[in-house]
Motif scaffolding. Structure first.
Motif, PDB file in Angstrom:
ATOM      1  N   GLU A  18      33.937  22.060  39.216  1.00  0.00           N
ATOM      2  CA  GLU A  18      33.563  23.063  38.216  1.00  0.00           C
ATOM      3  C   GLU A  18      32.510  24.010  38.763  1.00  0.00           C
ATOM      4  OE1 GLU A  18      32.964  22.167  34.152  1.00  0.00           O
ATOM      5  OE2 GLU A  18      34.193  20.375  34.230  1.00  0.00           O
ATOM      6  N   SER A  23      34.630  31.259  39.871  1.00  0.00           N
ATOM      7  CA  SER A  23      35.723  31.447  38.921  1.00  0.00           C
ATOM      8  C   SER A  23      36.067  32.927  38.761  1.00  0.00           C
ATOM      9  CB  SER A  23      35.332  30.885  37.554  1.00  0.00           C
ATOM     10  OG  SER A  23      36.299  31.242  36.578  1.00  0.00           O
ATOM     11  N   TRP A  62      30.967  28.060  28.181  1.00  0.00           N
ATOM     12  CA  TRP A  62      32.366  28.184  28.560  1.00  0.00           C
ATOM     13  C   TRP A  62      32.678  27.273  29.744  1.00  0.00           C
ATOM     14  CZ3 TRP A  62      34.565  30.248  33.114  1.00  0.00           C
ATOM     15  CH2 TRP A  62      33.656  30.801  34.031  1.00  0.00           C
ATOM     16  N   ALA A  63      33.970  26.962  29.854  1.00  0.00           N
ATOM     17  CA  ALA A  63      34.482  26.165  30.968  1.00  0.00           C
ATOM     18  C   ALA A  63      35.880  26.672  31.290  1.00  0.00           C
ATOM     19  CB  ALA A  63      34.526  24.693  30.597  1.00  0.00           C
ATOM     20  N   GLU A  64      36.311  26.430  32.508  1.00  0.00           N
ATOM     21  CA  GLU A  64      37.650  26.850  32.913  1.00  0.00           C
ATOM     22  C   GLU A  64      38.616  25.688  32.709  1.00  0.00           C
ATOM     23  OE1 GLU A  64      39.828  28.723  36.813  1.00  0.00           O
ATOM     24  OE2 GLU A  64      37.677  29.072  36.566  1.00  0.00           O
ATOM     25  N   GLU A  65      39.717  25.960  31.999  1.00  0.00           N
ATOM     26  CA  GLU A  65      40.729  24.942  31.728  1.00  0.00           C
ATOM     27  C   GLU A  65      42.119  25.592  31.797  1.00  0.00           C
ATOM     28  OE1 GLU A  65      40.058  23.201  27.888  1.00  0.00           O
ATOM     29  OE2 GLU A  65      37.933  22.919  28.256  1.00  0.00           O
ATOM     30  N   ASP A  66      42.971  25.099  32.652  1.00  0.00           N
ATOM     31  CA  ASP A  66      44.368  25.555  32.728  1.00  0.00           C
ATOM     32  C   ASP A  66      44.516  27.075  32.720  1.00  0.00           C
ATOM     33  OD1 ASP A  66      45.213  22.906  32.749  1.00  0.00           O
ATOM     34  OD2 ASP A  66      45.359  22.829  30.569  1.00  0.00           O
ATOM     35  N   SER A  68      42.517  29.330  31.979  1.00  0.00           N
ATOM     36  CA  SER A  68      41.828  29.976  30.852  1.00  0.00           C
ATOM     37  C   SER A  68      40.333  29.718  30.943  1.00  0.00           C
ATOM     38  CB  SER A  68      42.307  29.410  29.510  1.00  0.00           C
ATOM     39  OG  SER A  68      43.660  29.684  29.287  1.00  0.00           O
ATOM     40  N   VAL A  70      37.575  28.929  28.366  1.00  0.00           N
ATOM     41  CA  VAL A  70      37.481  28.484  26.978  1.00  0.00           C
ATOM     42  C   VAL A  70      36.011  28.569  26.570  1.00  0.00           C
ATOM     43  CG1 VAL A  70      37.900  26.604  25.360  1.00  0.00           C
ATOM     44  CG2 VAL A  70      39.464  26.954  27.292  1.00  0.00           C
ATOM     45  N   LYS A  80      39.482  32.081  23.887  1.00  0.00           N
ATOM     46  CA  LYS A  80      40.084  31.799  25.187  1.00  0.00           C
ATOM     47  C   LYS A  80      40.474  33.117  25.835  1.00  0.00           C
ATOM     48  CE  LYS A  80      42.110  27.322  24.036  1.00  0.00           C
ATOM     49  NZ  LYS A  80      43.372  26.542  23.997  1.00  0.00           N
ATOM     50  N   THR A  82      42.887  34.076  28.864  1.00  0.00           N
ATOM     51  CA  THR A  82      43.915  33.398  29.637  1.00  0.00           C
ATOM     52  C   THR A  82      44.636  34.365  30.556  1.00  0.00           C
ATOM     53  OG1 THR A  82      44.261  31.870  27.785  1.00  0.00           O
ATOM     54  CG2 THR A  82      45.999  31.962  29.451  1.00  0.00           C
TER      55      THR A  82
END
Length: 110
Positions: A18, A23, A62-66, A68, A70, A80, A82
Motif C-alpha cells: 500500500e 498510486s 482513502w485506499a486503493e482497491e481493485d 479504484s 475508495v 470511488k 475507478t
C-alpha cells in the motif's frame, strides 16, 4: 544498521503493498456532485482525502482497491474513483446506499 531499523519500522507501520505515493490516484480530481456542480477531490500520498464542495470542506481517508480509489468521508458518504479503460468514473454512495447515489466523469487535473 540504522537504515535497516528504519525500514523494519516502516514495514510495520505501512501495510504491505500500500505505497500510496506511487498510486495513479494521488492528485487532484475534478468531478461533479448530485446537482451537476463541479468540485475537486484531492487524494494525498498519506492516505487522506480533501474536497471542497459548494464551500463545504470535506475530509476523509482513502485506499486503493481493485483499480479504484475508495474514499471514506467524515460525512458518512463513500466515493470511488475507478479506472475504466482510459477514462475514470466517480461514483458516490450515501450512508445507506447499495447502488451509487451519484455518478460522473472524473478527470485528473493535478
Amino acid at each position: 544498521q540504522g537504515s535497516a531499523m528504519l525500514s523494519n519500522f516502516l514495514a510495520m507501520v505501512v501495510p504491505a503493498g500500500e505505497n500510496l505515493a506511487e498510486s495513479e490516484f494521488v492528485g487532484t480530481w475534478q468531478v461533479e456532485d448530485t446537482g451537476g456542480r463541479s468540485f475537486n477531490i484531492t487524494l494525498l500520498p498519506s492516505g487522506t482525502a480533501e474536497a471542497t464542495r459548494a464551500g463545504e470542506g470535506m475530509n476523509g481517508t482513502w485506499a486503493e482497491e481493485d483499480r479504484s480509489a475508495v474514499i471514506t468521508w467524515d460525512t458518512g458518504w463513500t466515493t470511488k474513483i475507478t479506472r475504466t479503460g482510459d477514462a475514470y468514473v466517480k461514483t458516490a454512495y450515501d450512508e445507506t446506499a447499495t447502488t451509487p447515489t451519484n455518478t460522473s466523469a472524473a478527470e485528473k487535473i493535478g
